[in-house]
Design a protein around this motif. Structure first.
Motif, PDB file in Angstrom:
ATOM      1  N   LEU A 185       0.860  -1.179   0.000  1.00 38.11           N
ATOM      2  CA  LEU A 185       0.000   0.000   0.000  1.00 38.11           C
ATOM      3  C   LEU A 185       0.900   1.234   0.000  1.00 38.11           C
ATOM      4  O   LEU A 185       1.667   1.456   0.944  1.00 38.11           O
ATOM      5  N   TYR A 186       0.856   1.970  -1.095  1.00 39.18           N
ATOM      6  CA  TYR A 186       1.643   3.208  -1.233  1.00 39.18           C
ATOM      7  C   TYR A 186       0.818   4.399  -0.761  1.00 39.18           C
ATOM      8  O   TYR A 186      -0.384   4.472  -1.057  1.00 39.18           O
ATOM      9  N   PHE A 187       1.474   5.341  -0.118  1.00 34.49           N
ATOM     10  CA  PHE A 187       0.789   6.577   0.296  1.00 34.49           C
ATOM     11  C   PHE A 187       1.847   7.598   0.689  1.00 34.49           C
ATOM     12  O   PHE A 187       2.968   7.236   1.043  1.00 34.49           O
ATOM     13  N   PRO A 188       1.512   8.896   0.622  1.00 31.57           N
ATOM     14  CA  PRO A 188       2.459   9.925   1.046  1.00 31.57           C
ATOM     15  C   PRO A 188       2.473  10.052   2.562  1.00 31.57           C
ATOM     16  O   PRO A 188       1.421  10.026   3.195  1.00 31.57           O
ATOM     17  N   THR A 189       3.651  10.190   3.133  1.00 32.05           N
ATOM     18  CA  THR A 189       3.747  10.309   4.595  1.00 32.05           C
ATOM     19  C   THR A 189       4.392  11.638   4.974  1.00 32.05           C
ATOM     20  O   THR A 189       5.376  12.058   4.368  1.00 32.05           O
ATOM     21  N   GLY A 190       3.770  12.319   5.930  1.00 31.85           N
ATOM     22  CA  GLY A 190       4.251  13.643   6.349  1.00 31.85           C
ATOM     23  C   GLY A 190       4.399  13.715   7.854  1.00 31.85           C
ATOM     24  O   GLY A 190       5.474  13.499   8.402  1.00 31.85           O
ATOM     25  N   ARG A 268       5.034  16.079 -10.971  1.00 30.71           N
ATOM     26  CA  ARG A 268       4.215  16.757 -11.999  1.00 30.71           C
ATOM     27  C   ARG A 268       3.756  15.763 -13.062  1.00 30.71           C
ATOM     28  O   ARG A 268       2.619  15.773 -13.494  1.00 30.71           O
ATOM     29  N   GLU A 269       4.666  14.887 -13.467  1.00 32.68           N
ATOM     30  CA  GLU A 269       4.301  13.891 -14.480  1.00 32.68           C
ATOM     31  C   GLU A 269       3.202  12.974 -13.940  1.00 32.68           C
ATOM     32  O   GLU A 269       2.248  12.636 -14.654  1.00 32.68           O
ATOM     33  N   ALA A 270       3.324  12.574 -12.666  1.00 25.29           N
ATOM     34  CA  ALA A 270       2.311  11.702 -12.058  1.00 25.29           C
ATOM     35  C   ALA A 270       0.949  12.397 -12.019  1.00 25.29           C
ATOM     36  O   ALA A 270      -0.083  11.777 -12.296  1.00 25.29           O
ATOM     37  N   ILE A 271       0.949  13.681 -11.693  1.00 25.13           N
ATOM     38  CA  ILE A 271      -0.315  14.439 -11.636  1.00 25.13           C
ATOM     39  C   ILE A 271      -0.974  14.448 -13.015  1.00 25.13           C
ATOM     40  O   ILE A 271      -2.170  14.172 -13.154  1.00 25.13           O
ATOM     41  N   ARG A 272      -0.187  14.726 -14.045  1.00 33.76           N
ATOM     42  CA  ARG A 272      -0.748  14.764 -15.403  1.00 33.76           C
ATOM     43  C   ARG A 272      -1.225  13.377 -15.840  1.00 33.76           C
ATOM     44  O   ARG A 272      -2.289  13.227 -16.426  1.00 33.76           O
ATOM     45  N   LEU A 273      -0.431  12.351 -15.528  1.00 35.53           N
ATOM     46  CA  LEU A 273      -0.786  10.996 -15.963  1.00 35.53           C
ATOM     47  C   LEU A 273      -2.096  10.527 -15.326  1.00 35.53           C
ATOM     48  O   LEU A 273      -2.957   9.961 -16.006  1.00 35.53           O
ATOM     49  N   SER A 287       0.292  13.657  -2.760  1.00 37.93           N
ATOM     50  CA  SER A 287      -0.105  12.465  -3.521  1.00 37.93           C
ATOM     51  C   SER A 287       0.650  12.341  -4.842  1.00 37.93           C
ATOM     52  O   SER A 287       0.895  11.226  -5.314  1.00 37.93           O
ATOM     53  N   GLY A 288       1.047  13.469  -5.450  1.00 38.69           N
ATOM     54  CA  GLY A 288       1.823  13.399  -6.688  1.00 38.69           C
ATOM     55  C   GLY A 288       3.181  12.749  -6.448  1.00 38.69           C
ATOM     56  O   GLY A 288       3.653  11.920  -7.251  1.00 38.69           O
ATOM     57  N   LYS A 289       3.814  13.089  -5.316  1.00 37.30           N
ATOM     58  CA  LYS A 289       5.131  12.511  -5.015  1.00 37.30           C
ATOM     59  C   LYS A 289       5.012  11.014  -4.692  1.00 37.30           C
ATOM     60  O   LYS A 289       5.879  10.215  -5.071  1.00 37.30           O
ATOM     61  N   ALA A 290       3.939  10.631  -4.006  1.00 36.06           N
ATOM     62  CA  ALA A 290       3.768   9.208  -3.682  1.00 36.06           C
ATOM     63  C   ALA A 290       3.469   8.402  -4.945  1.00 36.06           C
ATOM     64  O   ALA A 290       3.984   7.294  -5.117  1.00 36.06           O
ATOM     65  N   MET A 291       2.654   8.955  -5.839  1.00 34.97           N
ATOM     66  CA  MET A 291       2.376   8.249  -7.095  1.00 34.97           C
ATOM     67  C   MET A 291       3.636   8.162  -7.944  1.00 34.97           C
ATOM     68  O   MET A 291       3.842   7.168  -8.658  1.00 34.97           O
ATOM     69  N   ALA A 292       4.495   9.159  -7.870  1.00 28.07           N
ATOM     70  CA  ALA A 292       5.757   9.101  -8.607  1.00 28.07           C
ATOM     71  C   ALA A 292       6.588   7.898  -8.161  1.00 28.07           C
ATOM     72  O   ALA A 292       7.262   7.255  -8.969  1.00 28.07           O
ATOM     73  N   ALA A 293       6.517   7.557  -6.891  1.00 31.20           N
ATOM     74  CA  ALA A 293       7.245   6.392  -6.381  1.00 31.20           C
ATOM     75  C   ALA A 293       6.673   5.111  -6.992  1.00 31.20           C
ATOM     76  O   ALA A 293       7.421   4.256  -7.480  1.00 31.20           O
ATOM     77  N   PHE A 311      -2.834   2.166  -4.111  1.00 33.78           N
ATOM     78  CA  PHE A 311      -2.396   3.548  -3.895  1.00 33.78           C
ATOM     79  C   PHE A 311      -3.471   4.226  -3.067  1.00 33.78           C
ATOM     80  O   PHE A 311      -4.607   4.365  -3.508  1.00 33.78           O
ATOM     81  N   LEU A 312      -3.092   4.645  -1.852  1.00 31.04           N
ATOM     82  CA  LEU A 312      -4.025   5.380  -0.995  1.00 31.04           C
ATOM     83  C   LEU A 312      -3.969   6.851  -1.390  1.00 31.04           C
ATOM     84  O   LEU A 312      -2.956   7.526  -1.154  1.00 31.04           O
ATOM     85  N   HIS A 313      -5.045   7.309  -2.011  1.00 32.57           N
ATOM     86  CA  HIS A 313      -5.117   8.723  -2.423  1.00 32.57           C
ATOM     87  C   HIS A 313      -5.585   9.539  -1.224  1.00 32.57           C
ATOM     88  O   HIS A 313      -6.749   9.487  -0.825  1.00 32.57           O
ATOM     89  N   THR A 314      -4.660  10.287  -0.644  1.00 34.86           N
ATOM     90  CA  THR A 314      -4.932  11.001   0.607  1.00 34.86           C
ATOM     91  C   THR A 314      -5.550  12.374   0.397  1.00 34.86           C
ATOM     92  O   THR A 314      -5.774  13.099   1.359  1.00 34.86           O
TER      93      THR A 314
END
Ligand code: PLP
Length: 328
Positions: A185-190, A268-273, A287-293, A311-314
């Motif tokens: 499970l991928y997700f952005p962590t802060g 940025r590429e992940a956001i567009r994709l 979420s863009g940085k986590a999707m990039a991973a 992918f957990l979209h936060t």
């Protein structure tokens, strides 16, 4: 486990959808695993996001403490600050937000919404000034006759993290229906409340997936240490036992870029994709940085094409409207 008896105030529209991202899989080529999006951007309250789940438990605690005003902090584009202001509105409380202007303080995106929600907004120049004001604001409000409930950055205390322990149970039910046992499970962590809750929940409910945090700020060593502390605090609050160690906290620091809040090219590429394949909006801070991973791991062959990942979209979409044309 004491999750069912922990006071909770209904704020989010649950369960959030679990959706297969077939167009994204096609775009990423034949070596792509099955990708499921857990849509916590759709938690419903005030444009949604992961903080709604945390606020359900934090708000209940605030009300149990007879709070009159919620106080929280963050960057000017903080999603957490927006949801805190929204939770206060729903419960008939007031809110004060201490926001730092290190990435600007234009009244757009989240900050515009904070104003619309009627929060009292205190803008300070940087993080140091933010900590300083947070240290004194409780006394100031009490002297003015208020009963403040102070929520730390991101709502990342054990009571808030409980929201993500509960989310694991929700997700596991959906995975049974889908007949899937994803590996990661991928997700952005802060501020780590999401990760602490996921780690404790995944262990308590024997989830099949590894909890894979993608850092959005430096330094990763510190994040891992703080994640261990917060996860153990959460486990203690809920009585789940089992000590969490650094071995249980996975945080990937390879997609942060220059700093928190500074967009990266692969983000940025992940956001567009995602917009062009799934009509799903990610954000440049989280979420863009986590999707990039996740995208990078598909391309490098790190993931087996026969497996499934989540992918957990936060959330975080409102900050798009404060970012502007640098994304296109
Ligand atoms: C706050 C936030 C995160 C990080 O969650 P933490 O619990 O603070 O680690 C991720 N994505 C979005 C959109 C957020 O607003």
């Amino acid at each position: 486990m004491r999750l069912a008896t922990l006071p909770r105030y209904h704020l989010a529209t649950l369960p959030t959808p679990l959706q297969r991202a077939r167009n994204l899989e096609v775009a990423l080529g034949p070596r792509c695993p099955r990708i499921y999006l857990k849509r916590d951007d759709l938690t419903g309250l005030a444009f949604g996001g992961n903080k709604a789940r945390k606020l359900e438990y934090l708000l209940a605690d605030a009300l149990a403490n007879q709070a009159t005003i919620l106080v929280s902090e963050g960057a000017a584009q903080s999603n957490h600050a927006r949801i805190t202001a929204a939770a206060a509105v729903v419960a008939g409380l007031r809110s004060v937000l201490v926001l730092d202007a290190r990435h600007g303080s234009a009244i757009a995106g989240n900050l515009l919404l904070d104003h619309l929600l009627g929060a009292e907004i205190r803008i300070v120049p940087d993080k140091a000034a933010r900590s300083q004001l947070m240290a004194s604001i409780g006394d100031e409000l009490r002297a003015a006759g208020e009963r403040p409930y102070v929520i730390p950055t991101g709502g990342s205390v054990p009571i808030g993290a409980a929201g993500y322990v509960a989310m694991v149970a929700e997700l596991l039910e959906q995975l049974v229906s889908a007949g899937e046992a994803p590996s990661r499970l991928y997700f952005p962590t802060g501020s780590l409340g999401t990760q602490a809750g996921l780690v404790v929940g995944a262990r308590a409910f024997s989830a099949p997936f590894a909890v894979y945090g993608v850092a959005v700020e430096h330094p990763v060593d510190q994040l891992i240490a703080d994640g261990v502390t917060l996860a153990n605090g959460t486990a203690e609050l809920l009585g789940t036992g089992r000590h969490v160690t650094t071995a249980n906290i996975t945080i990937d620091g390879a997609f942060i870029g220059a700093d928190y809040g500074v967009p990266t090219e692969e983000g940025r590429e992940a956001i567009r994709l995602l917009a062009r394949t799934e009509a799903v909006f990610l954000d440049p801070v989280y979420s863009g940085k986590a999707m990039a991973a996740l995208i990078s791991h598909v391309r490098s062959g790190e993931l087996d094409p026969n497996e499934a990942v989540i992918f957990l979209h936060t959330g975080g979409g409102p900050s798009l409207f404060a970012t502007g044309t640098t994304l296109v």
